[in-house]
Design an enzyme around this catalytic site. Structure first.
Site, mmCIF file in Angstrom:
data_model
loop_
_atom_site.group_PDB
_atom_site.id
_atom_site.type_symbol
_atom_site.label_atom_id
_atom_site.label_comp_id
_atom_site.label_asym_id
_atom_site.label_seq_id
_atom_site.Cartn_x
_atom_site.Cartn_y
_atom_site.Cartn_z
ATOM 1 N N HIS A 22 56.720 17.687 13.549
ATOM 2 C CA HIS A 22 57.800 17.158 14.386
ATOM 3 C C HIS A 22 58.943 16.642 13.526
ATOM 4 O O HIS A 22 60.119 16.979 13.756
ATOM 5 C CB HIS A 22 57.236 16.028 15.265
ATOM 6 C CG HIS A 22 58.245 15.362 16.138
ATOM 7 N ND1 HIS A 22 58.283 15.543 17.503
ATOM 8 C CD2 HIS A 22 59.253 14.489 15.856
ATOM 9 C CE1 HIS A 22 59.282 14.839 18.010
ATOM 10 N NE2 HIS A 22 59.872 14.174 17.029
ATOM 11 N N GLU A 23 58.622 15.835 12.520
ATOM 12 C CA GLU A 23 59.659 15.249 11.678
ATOM 13 C C GLU A 23 60.336 16.288 10.786
ATOM 14 O O GLU A 23 61.561 16.296 10.641
ATOM 15 C CB GLU A 23 59.060 14.129 10.815
ATOM 16 C CG GLU A 23 58.613 12.903 11.602
ATOM 17 C CD GLU A 23 59.765 12.238 12.334
ATOM 18 O OE1 GLU A 23 60.915 12.335 11.869
ATOM 19 O OE2 GLU A 23 59.515 11.625 13.386
#
Length: 229
Positions: A22-23
Site C-alpha cells: 500500500h505504501e
C-alpha cells in the site's frame, strides 16, 4: 482448528504485505507523476523495516490491544511532495488512490491464485489444507478492510486527498487546514472508538461494504476453481 502461534504466523505476513505494498504504491505513482521524493528517501522498498512507524505500527496497536480496545495502527507514510507532481491537484488524487487500489489488486490476485490452487486440489481429489483457507481468508479480509478504511474522507486517510482534489478550488484552502490536523483527528477517533465500544461505528460503517467486497473475491476464487476443476 489452528493454534494461536500458527494463526499469528499467518496473519502477520498478511498484514505486512498489505501495508507495505500500500505504501510503496503511493511512492511509485508519485514517481511516475513527477515526484521522486520517496525514491530519494529510499522508501520505494518492500523491506518492512523502512515502513515501520514506532508509534503507529508498534506502540498504539500494542497499547490498544492490552487495554482491550479496538486495534488501530498505521505505517510510516511514504513522503510525497505535491508541488513536485506534474499536476499537483489531480496527481495527488492518483497518488492517494494508488494505495487502496493496490490492496484491491492484491486481494484479486490472491483470489485467482487460490482458485487455481483449489481447482487443482479438486482434480487430485483432496481438499485445500486448513492453513491455506485461513491465509486466503485473512489476506482478502485485511486488504479489503485497508482499501475501504483508507478511502474514508477523513484526514489523513487517502480518501481525504481524493475529496480535496474533487472539491471546488475555493474550498481547498480550508480543507488543507483540516488535513494539517489529521493526526489529532485520528487520535480522537481512536480514543472515541475505544471509549464508546457500544457505538460500533466501524462495524456499522465499514463491515457491510467489506463483507460485500470480500464476497466478490470469494466468488472469483470459486469461479476460477470451477473452471480448472
Amino acid at each position: 482448528m489452528l493454534d494461536t502461534l500458527t494463526l499469528a504466523a499467518i496473519l502477520i505476513p498478511c498484514l505486512i504485505i498489505a501495508i507495505v505494498f500500500h505504501e510503496v504504491a503511493h511512492g511509485w505513482v508519485a514517481l511516475m507523476l513527477g515526484d521522486p521524493t520517496a525514491k530519494e528517501q529510499r522508501r520505494l522498498s518492500l523491506n518492512p523495516i523502512r515502513h515501520v512507524d514506532p508509534i503507529g505500527t508498534l506502540l498504539v496497536p500494542g497499547a490498544l490491544a492490552l487495554m482491550g480496545g479496538p486495534v488501530f495502527g498505521w505505517a510510516k507514510p511514504v513522503p510525497v511532495n505535491q508541488r513536485r507532481l506534474d499536476n499537483p491537484r489531480y496527481g495527488m488524487m492518483a497518488v492517494a488512490a494508488a494505495g487502496p487500489g493496490t490492496n484491491i489488486l492484491l486481494a484479486l490476485a490472491a483470489a485467482i491464485l487460490f482458485g487455481i490452487f483449489a481447482g487443482f486440489a479438486s482434480n487430485w481429489g483432496v481438499a485445500p489444507p486448513e492453513w491455506s483457507l485461513t491465509f486466503f481468508g485473512a489476506f482478502v479480509l485485511i486488504n479489503a478492510f485497508l482499501a475501504l478504511f483508507n478511502m474514508l474522507p477523513i484526514p489523513p486517510f487517502d480518501g481525504s486527498h481524493i475529496v480535496g482534489g474533487l472539491m471546488p478550488r475555493r474550498w481547498v484552502h480550508h480543507w488543507q487546514k483540516l488535513q494539517a490536523m489529521g493526526m489529532l483527528l485520528l487520535v480522537v477517533l481512536i480514543a472515541a472508538t475505544w471509549a464508546f465500544p457500544d457505538a460500533r461505528w466501524i462495524e456499522n460503517t465499514l463491515f457491510p461494504p467489506v463483507e460485500w467486497l470480500t464476497g466478490i473475491f470469494y466468488a472469483v476464487a470459486d469461479g476460477v476453481a470451477r473452471v480448472i476443476a
